[in-house]
Design a protein around this motif. Structure first.
Motif, mmCIF file in Angstrom:
data_model
loop_
_atom_site.group_PDB
_atom_site.id
_atom_site.type_symbol
_atom_site.label_atom_id
_atom_site.label_comp_id
_atom_site.label_asym_id
_atom_site.label_seq_id
_atom_site.Cartn_x
_atom_site.Cartn_y
_atom_site.Cartn_z
ATOM 1 N N LEU A 18 0.746 -1.213 -0.042
ATOM 2 C CA LEU A 18 -0.056 0.093 0.080
ATOM 3 C C LEU A 18 0.969 1.332 0.114
ATOM 4 C CD1 LEU A 18 -1.963 -1.113 2.961
ATOM 5 C CD2 LEU A 18 -3.013 -1.082 1.102
ATOM 6 N N ILE A 19 0.410 2.122 -0.317
ATOM 7 C CA ILE A 19 1.137 3.589 0.062
ATOM 8 C C ILE A 19 0.603 4.089 1.437
ATOM 9 C CG2 ILE A 19 0.968 6.100 -0.378
ATOM 10 C CD1 ILE A 19 0.938 5.552 -3.575
ATOM 11 N N ASN A 20 1.632 4.295 2.268
ATOM 12 C CA ASN A 20 1.421 4.799 3.415
ATOM 13 C C ASN A 20 1.029 6.278 3.468
ATOM 14 O OD1 ASN A 20 2.210 2.587 5.027
ATOM 15 N ND2 ASN A 20 4.172 2.640 4.411
ATOM 16 N N PHE A 21 0.007 6.620 3.418
ATOM 17 C CA PHE A 21 -0.743 7.819 2.913
ATOM 18 C C PHE A 21 -0.220 9.250 3.963
ATOM 19 C CE2 PHE A 21 -4.328 6.350 5.687
ATOM 20 C CZ PHE A 21 -4.324 7.365 6.611
ATOM 21 N N LEU A 61 -8.233 0.131 1.195
ATOM 22 C CA LEU A 61 -7.675 0.278 2.401
ATOM 23 C C LEU A 61 -7.231 -1.013 3.179
ATOM 24 C CD1 LEU A 61 -10.119 2.920 4.102
ATOM 25 C CD2 LEU A 61 -7.940 3.273 3.022
ATOM 26 N N GLY A 62 -5.968 -0.906 3.788
ATOM 27 C CA GLY A 62 -5.439 -1.782 4.643
ATOM 28 C C GLY A 62 -5.925 -1.606 6.044
ATOM 29 N N ARG A 66 -6.036 1.586 -15.728
ATOM 30 C CA ARG A 66 -5.751 0.040 -15.231
ATOM 31 C C ARG A 66 -5.180 0.171 -13.959
ATOM 32 N NH1 ARG A 66 -1.377 -2.279 -18.181
ATOM 33 N NH2 ARG A 66 -0.673 -0.234 -19.314
ATOM 34 N N ILE A 67 -5.372 1.329 -12.961
ATOM 35 C CA ILE A 67 -4.510 1.653 -11.739
ATOM 36 C C ILE A 67 -5.673 1.184 -10.758
ATOM 37 C CG2 ILE A 67 -3.668 3.325 -10.475
ATOM 38 C CD1 ILE A 67 -2.055 2.396 -12.653
ATOM 39 N N ASP A 68 -4.950 0.717 -9.457
ATOM 40 C CA ASP A 68 -5.752 0.478 -8.438
ATOM 41 C C ASP A 68 -4.709 1.261 -7.196
ATOM 42 O OD1 ASP A 68 -7.963 -1.171 -8.829
ATOM 43 O OD2 ASP A 68 -6.577 -2.947 -9.189
ATOM 44 N N LEU A 69 -5.305 1.897 -6.473
ATOM 45 C CA LEU A 69 -4.514 2.480 -5.146
ATOM 46 C C LEU A 69 -4.895 2.074 -3.924
ATOM 47 C CD1 LEU A 69 -2.816 4.847 -4.026
ATOM 48 C CD2 LEU A 69 -4.871 6.391 -4.189
ATOM 49 N N GLY A 70 -3.887 1.126 -3.318
ATOM 50 C CA GLY A 70 -3.891 0.990 -1.839
ATOM 51 C C GLY A 70 -3.568 2.023 -0.792
ATOM 52 N N LEU A 71 -4.023 2.161 0.113
ATOM 53 C CA LEU A 71 -3.736 2.983 1.267
ATOM 54 C C LEU A 71 -3.656 2.508 2.690
ATOM 55 C CD1 LEU A 71 -5.731 6.107 0.146
ATOM 56 C CD2 LEU A 71 -3.247 5.777 -0.422
#
Length: 298
Positions: free
Chosen positions: A78-81, A175-176, A103-108
């Motif tokens: 994930l990106i640590n937002f 979200l994580g 084609r993008i998924d954003l995990g935070l």
């Protein structure tokens, strides 16, 4: 259940040629997605796993892979937002979504390494409340013609951000988190939930139930909520889920689908023979190539 693959972002195999090679190969072999992850730094004196010692920037790697692929989805887990402004991330991922043709998924994730909070100049307090505002800022910048936000943590003056993402109203946000409050937040506010590398997969059905229950309470279709699992693969000795022989690993993947997992990606960065910066790039690449081909989706 969809099967993805962890891109070469950590340790010996994380070379420019391998980023391109494994992205292209994963697409050709039928994997549905490629995933990166985020680590800014590690303390000089630390006891962290080798996987964290040498890590490429996830967004830059996604851009590199977008230019070498055409159909496979690209995500970060994930990106640590807290370490990155939501306005900057909104611009980055709107651009990535445009360049990749949606084609993008954003995990935070909320982050956990105290030294990264210190180095980024932010507090580790009230991460739950910060998560809510972060999502609100992303969504107004991606979807609204004129955006504005005035919150406790973030402020966006009345502004326009163009071009907009290809995906509407924006790239899916996952979200994580592991505590019940984080699981409920993922179900209530996000497009899905992502597990972590240390998740006890034998207990994942209970976590999924919390996520989907919260989605239903928020008036969402719980069946539409994505559940993405980072599959830390350990071929060889049977020491838990996703370990042992290739047939045992594939059987575990099928079992995860039965628990409600919608997407599993095999992440080789956690393999000491691959994601460790002290092993040779040649041997790491050879081992990773074998696993990529052995675990390809049927």
């Amino acid at each position: 259940m969809k099967i993805g693959f962890g891109a070469p972002v950590s340790g010996a195999w994380a070379t420019p040629s391998n980023v391109a090679r494994f992205a292209e190969s994963a697409q050709e072999l039928g994997y549905s997605s490629l995933w990166t992850f985020h680590r800014l730094l590690v303390p000089a004196e630390h006891g962290l796993d080798a996987v964290y010692r040498s890590v490429l920037d996830p967004t830059v790697v996604m851009s590199f892979m977008a230019a070498r692929t055409s159909t496979i989805r690209l995500g970060v887990a994930l990106i640590n937002f807290p370490f990155v402004s939501p306005t900057y991330v909104a611009k980055q991922f709107s651009t990535l979504d445009l360049l990749s043709n949606g084609r993008i998924d954003l995990g935070l994730g909320a982050g956990w390494l105290e030294e990264e909070f210190v180095a980024s100049g932010v507090s580790s307090a009230r991460r739950g409340a910060r998560t809510v505002e972060y999502l609100q800022v992303l969504r107004t910048l991606w979807a609204d013609e004129v955006s504005g936000f005035d919150g406790e943590f973030y402020t966006v003056p009345s502004s326009r951000m163009d071009p907009k993402p290809v995906q509407k109203p924006g790239p899916p946000v996952l979200l994580g988190g592991v505590v019940p409050a984080a699981l409920r937040r993922a179900g209530r506010m996000a497009d899905g939930w992502m597990s972590r590398s240390a998740t006890n997969l034998d207990e994942i059905s209970a976590q999924i139930a919390i996520v989907r229950s919260a989605a239903a309470e928020a008036g969402k279709d719980p069946g539409a909520v994505r559940v993405v699992v980072r599959g830390v693969v350990r071929p060889g000795e049977r020491v838990g889920r996703l370990s042992g022989s290739y047939s045992q690993i594939r059987a575990d993947a099928e079992w995860l689908g039965e628990q409600g997992v919608t997407e599993l990606f095999y992440d080789l960065n956690w393999d000491q023979r691959i994601g460790n910066p002290d092993v040779s790039a040649e041997s790491a690449t050879e081992t990773a190539q074998e696993l990529l081909e052995a675990l390809k989706p049927s």
